[in-house]
Write a protein that holds these residues in place. Sequence first.
Motif, PDB file in Angstrom:
ATOM      1  N   SER A  78      20.529 -23.796  -4.691  1.00  0.00           N
ATOM      2  CA  SER A  78      19.168 -23.366  -4.370  1.00  0.00           C
ATOM      3  C   SER A  78      19.175 -22.014  -3.667  1.00  0.00           C
ATOM      4  CB  SER A  78      18.472 -24.410  -3.494  1.00  0.00           C
ATOM      5  OG  SER A  78      18.385 -25.653  -4.177  1.00  0.00           O
ATOM      6  N   GLY A  79      20.205 -21.754  -2.885  1.00  0.00           N
ATOM      7  CA  GLY A  79      20.339 -20.466  -2.214  1.00  0.00           C
ATOM      8  C   GLY A  79      21.091 -19.482  -3.088  1.00  0.00           C
ATOM      9  N   ASN A  80      21.324 -18.294  -2.534  1.00  0.00           N
ATOM     10  CA  ASN A  80      22.029 -17.243  -3.266  1.00  0.00           C
ATOM     11  C   ASN A  80      23.496 -17.195  -2.862  1.00  0.00           C
ATOM     12  OD1 ASN A  80      19.548 -16.572  -4.392  1.00  0.00           O
ATOM     13  ND2 ASN A  80      19.118 -15.024  -2.821  1.00  0.00           N
ATOM     14  N   ILE A  81      24.339 -16.794  -3.804  1.00  0.00           N
ATOM     15  CA  ILE A  81      25.770 -16.638  -3.560  1.00  0.00           C
ATOM     16  C   ILE A  81      26.138 -15.205  -3.923  1.00  0.00           C
ATOM     17  CG2 ILE A  81      28.080 -17.383  -4.206  1.00  0.00           C
ATOM     18  CD1 ILE A  81      26.905 -20.127  -4.847  1.00  0.00           C
ATOM     19  N   ALA A  82      26.796 -14.503  -3.007  1.00  0.00           N
ATOM     20  CA  ALA A  82      27.118 -13.097  -3.218  1.00  0.00           C
ATOM     21  C   ALA A  82      28.610 -12.859  -3.086  1.00  0.00           C
ATOM     22  CB  ALA A  82      26.365 -12.216  -2.226  1.00  0.00           C
ATOM     23  N   ALA A  83      29.120 -11.960  -3.922  1.00  0.00           N
ATOM     24  CA  ALA A  83      30.515 -11.537  -3.847  1.00  0.00           C
ATOM     25  C   ALA A  83      30.681 -10.483  -2.760  1.00  0.00           C
ATOM     26  CB  ALA A  83      30.949 -10.973  -5.199  1.00  0.00           C
ATOM     27  N   PRO A  84      31.905 -10.197  -2.359  1.00  0.00           N
ATOM     28  CA  PRO A  84      32.132  -9.102  -1.410  1.00  0.00           C
ATOM     29  C   PRO A  84      31.660  -7.774  -1.981  1.00  0.00           C
ATOM     30  CG  PRO A  84      34.092 -10.485  -1.622  1.00  0.00           C
ATOM     31  CD  PRO A  84      33.155 -10.911  -2.697  1.00  0.00           C
ATOM     32  N   ASN A  85      31.209  -6.896  -1.091  1.00  0.00           N
ATOM     33  CA  ASN A  85      30.747  -5.583  -1.519  1.00  0.00           C
ATOM     34  C   ASN A  85      31.893  -4.664  -1.919  1.00  0.00           C
ATOM     35  OD1 ASN A  85      27.816  -5.551  -1.271  1.00  0.00           O
ATOM     36  ND2 ASN A  85      28.164  -5.901   0.911  1.00  0.00           N
ATOM     37  N   SER A  86      33.028  -4.831  -1.270  1.00  0.00           N
ATOM     38  CA  SER A  86      34.134  -3.893  -1.449  1.00  0.00           C
ATOM     39  C   SER A  86      35.269  -4.517  -2.250  1.00  0.00           C
ATOM     40  CB  SER A  86      34.668  -3.453  -0.074  1.00  0.00           C
ATOM     41  OG  SER A  86      35.845  -2.695  -0.219  1.00  0.00           O
ATOM     42  N   MET A  87      35.898  -3.703  -3.094  1.00  0.00           N
ATOM     43  CA  MET A  87      37.061  -4.163  -3.841  1.00  0.00           C
ATOM     44  C   MET A  87      38.215  -4.525  -2.917  1.00  0.00           C
ATOM     45  SD  MET A  87      37.014  -1.436  -6.994  1.00  0.00           S
ATOM     46  CE  MET A  87      38.616  -1.948  -7.558  1.00  0.00           C
ATOM     47  N   THR A  88      38.271  -3.903  -1.743  1.00  0.00           N
ATOM     48  CA  THR A  88      39.368  -4.195  -0.817  1.00  0.00           C
ATOM     49  C   THR A  88      39.308  -5.630  -0.305  1.00  0.00           C
ATOM     50  OG1 THR A  88      38.081  -3.344   1.059  1.00  0.00           O
ATOM     51  CG2 THR A  88      39.513  -1.789  -0.097  1.00  0.00           C
ATOM     52  N   ASP A  89      38.123  -6.252  -0.370  1.00  0.00           N
ATOM     53  CA  ASP A  89      38.000  -7.649   0.057  1.00  0.00           C
ATOM     54  C   ASP A  89      38.700  -8.605  -0.892  1.00  0.00           C
ATOM     55  OD1 ASP A  89      36.485  -7.278   2.432  1.00  0.00           O
ATOM     56  OD2 ASP A  89      34.700  -6.911   1.227  1.00  0.00           O
ATOM     57  N   TYR A  90      39.108  -8.101  -2.057  1.00  0.00           N
ATOM     58  CA  TYR A  90      39.855  -8.931  -3.014  1.00  0.00           C
ATOM     59  C   TYR A  90      41.357  -8.814  -2.792  1.00  0.00           C
ATOM     60  CZ  TYR A  90      35.606  -9.777  -5.742  1.00  0.00           C
ATOM     61  OH  TYR A  90      34.364 -10.179  -6.145  1.00  0.00           O
ATOM     62  N   SER A  91      41.775  -7.998  -1.841  1.00  0.00           N
ATOM     63  CA  SER A  91      43.193  -7.807  -1.575  1.00  0.00           C
ATOM     64  C   SER A  91      43.852  -9.143  -1.221  1.00  0.00           C
ATOM     65  CB  SER A  91      43.381  -6.807  -0.438  1.00  0.00           C
ATOM     66  OG  SER A  91      44.739  -6.636  -0.143  1.00  0.00           O
ATOM     67  N   GLY A  92      44.952  -9.437  -1.889  1.00  0.00           N
ATOM     68  CA  GLY A  92      45.654 -10.687  -1.648  1.00  0.00           C
ATOM     69  C   GLY A  92      45.207 -11.825  -2.532  1.00  0.00           C
ATOM     70  N   TYR A  93      44.174 -11.605  -3.321  1.00  0.00           N
ATOM     71  CA  TYR A  93      43.679 -12.629  -4.241  1.00  0.00           C
ATOM     72  C   TYR A  93      43.987 -12.221  -5.673  1.00  0.00           C
ATOM     73  CZ  TYR A  93      40.767 -14.219  -0.303  1.00  0.00           C
ATOM     74  OH  TYR A  93      40.316 -14.669   0.914  1.00  0.00           O
ATOM     75  N   GLN A  94      44.072 -13.198  -6.554  1.00  0.00           N
ATOM     76  CA  GLN A  94      44.092 -12.887  -7.968  1.00  0.00           C
ATOM     77  C   GLN A  94      42.736 -12.310  -8.349  1.00  0.00           C
ATOM     78  OE1 GLN A  94      45.175 -16.338 -10.270  1.00  0.00           O
ATOM     79  NE2 GLN A  94      47.336 -16.159  -9.745  1.00  0.00           N
ATOM     80  N   THR A  95      42.749 -11.259  -9.136  1.00  0.00           N
ATOM     81  CA  THR A  95      41.487 -10.579  -9.416  1.00  0.00           C
ATOM     82  C   THR A  95      40.920 -10.896 -10.794  1.00  0.00           C
ATOM     83  OG1 THR A  95      42.722  -8.631 -10.152  1.00  0.00           O
ATOM     84  CG2 THR A  95      41.959  -8.654  -7.857  1.00  0.00           C
ATOM     85  N   ASN A  96      41.393 -11.967 -11.439  1.00  0.00           N
ATOM     86  CA  ASN A  96      40.826 -12.306 -12.742  1.00  0.00           C
ATOM     87  C   ASN A  96      39.557 -13.140 -12.615  1.00  0.00           C
ATOM     88  OD1 ASN A  96      42.310 -14.481 -11.748  1.00  0.00           O
ATOM     89  ND2 ASN A  96      42.628 -15.320 -13.796  1.00  0.00           N
ATOM     90  N   SER A  97      39.311 -13.738 -11.436  1.00  0.00           N
ATOM     91  CA  SER A  97      38.088 -14.528 -11.285  1.00  0.00           C
ATOM     92  C   SER A  97      37.602 -14.460  -9.838  1.00  0.00           C
ATOM     93  CB  SER A  97      38.327 -15.984 -11.695  1.00  0.00           C
ATOM     94  OG  SER A  97      39.249 -16.615 -10.823  1.00  0.00           O
ATOM     95  N   TRP A  98      36.315 -14.658  -9.692  1.00  0.00           N
ATOM     96  CA  TRP A  98      35.704 -14.718  -8.361  1.00  0.00           C
ATOM     97  C   TRP A  98      35.447 -16.182  -8.002  1.00  0.00           C
ATOM     98  CZ3 TRP A  98      29.806 -14.144  -7.650  1.00  0.00           C
ATOM     99  CH2 TRP A  98      29.454 -14.347  -6.286  1.00  0.00           C
TER     100      TRP A  98
END
Length: 389
Positions: A78-98
């Motif tokens: 019912s609420g909103n879900i948002a990804a990080p604004n910066s690509m650097t927030d994906y550091s240390g994660y696999q980047t094929n999926s959010w």
Amino acid sequence: MVNCGASTASTSFDVLSYGAVGDGKTDDSPAFLEAWNAACISSSKLSILTVPAKKTFLLKPVTFSGPCQPEYMYVLVSGNIAAPNSMTDYSGYQTNSWLAFSNVSGLMITGTGIIDGKGSGWWSQPCIGNASNAATCTGPAALTFYRCTRLVLNGLRLVNSPRSHIALTSSQFVTISNIHISAPATSPNTDGIDISGSTHVYVRDSFIGTGDDCIAISAGSSHINVTRITCGPGHGISIGSLGAHGENDTVENVTVQNCTLKGTMTGVRIKTWQGGSGYARKITFNKIRFIRVDNPIIIDQYYCPTQIGCKNETSGIRVSDISYSVIYGTSVTDKVINLSCDQNFGCSNIVLDHVYITSTVPNKKAYSYCFNAHGKYSHTRPAVTCLLK
């Protein structure tokens, strides 16, 4: 929704109860994952994970894994879900999926919330297309489903994914309906729905406007039904691409019907690379409307989007049993039907019936083109003279 009966026990798991804040700034992914894990081991027949309204939940990359104990896992957004604004927030994660869901049976995700991929930072990266760093360059898909069975997606709104908005892989018995997907026409690789290695998938009653394919049906997929989709902007509805890097790829039993494509780069397309093997067969396009579309009907067995190092090979994907019926509308190009088939195998049993496409330019004559295509046509303008009448 599945009616589980009056006597069915269900248990709700509100992400706020597990520490989520919903201020759009705090990383709520640990709370979401804790709520999911609790729901997944519940003894109830139905577990309900609730994402409450009037809040925005910031999530870093997270995978919601199964198998789960309940027969049904229901996520109410019912609420909103948002990804990080910066690509650097994906550091240390696999980047094929959010946001990924893996090995879940009986998964239902519904609601009126917005899933915002915050993809603009990824789109402008100069490394897009650089094979040596492809994962970083192309960005994550917003919603990924891997090995999910009896999956239902309904009512969601997805915007601005870094890459594909919905990626469906190795899944079966899937219904996607009443989805609204949007990203700018200039955003690269932002497919609406990618389907690969999946069977018995039904996509219906949705709007998709992106910078790439509205729907792409890729290798290993069969029994796919796409109905009442409005597509545009984007690159149309595609089978493929198939056979890249010499792969053996197959797609069969696909129906695309009652769809409208407006202002798209292509209309309904089958695209295969030279040098692959396998087949694309038993594919039906029925009751399709084109509005100012480039390349409305195209079979491209020489697919090579970069136009660099393109090769003619002796092997290729076999294309057969393709039907186009009750298709009409307008094209901004005068080549409105383009059947460019493999030089060695050709395309077989291509059927066009009641296909009428005209140019948007007054008094401009539309025409068809064929290379090594075989089949028949009737009640079609422009005539496809390489086929039997």
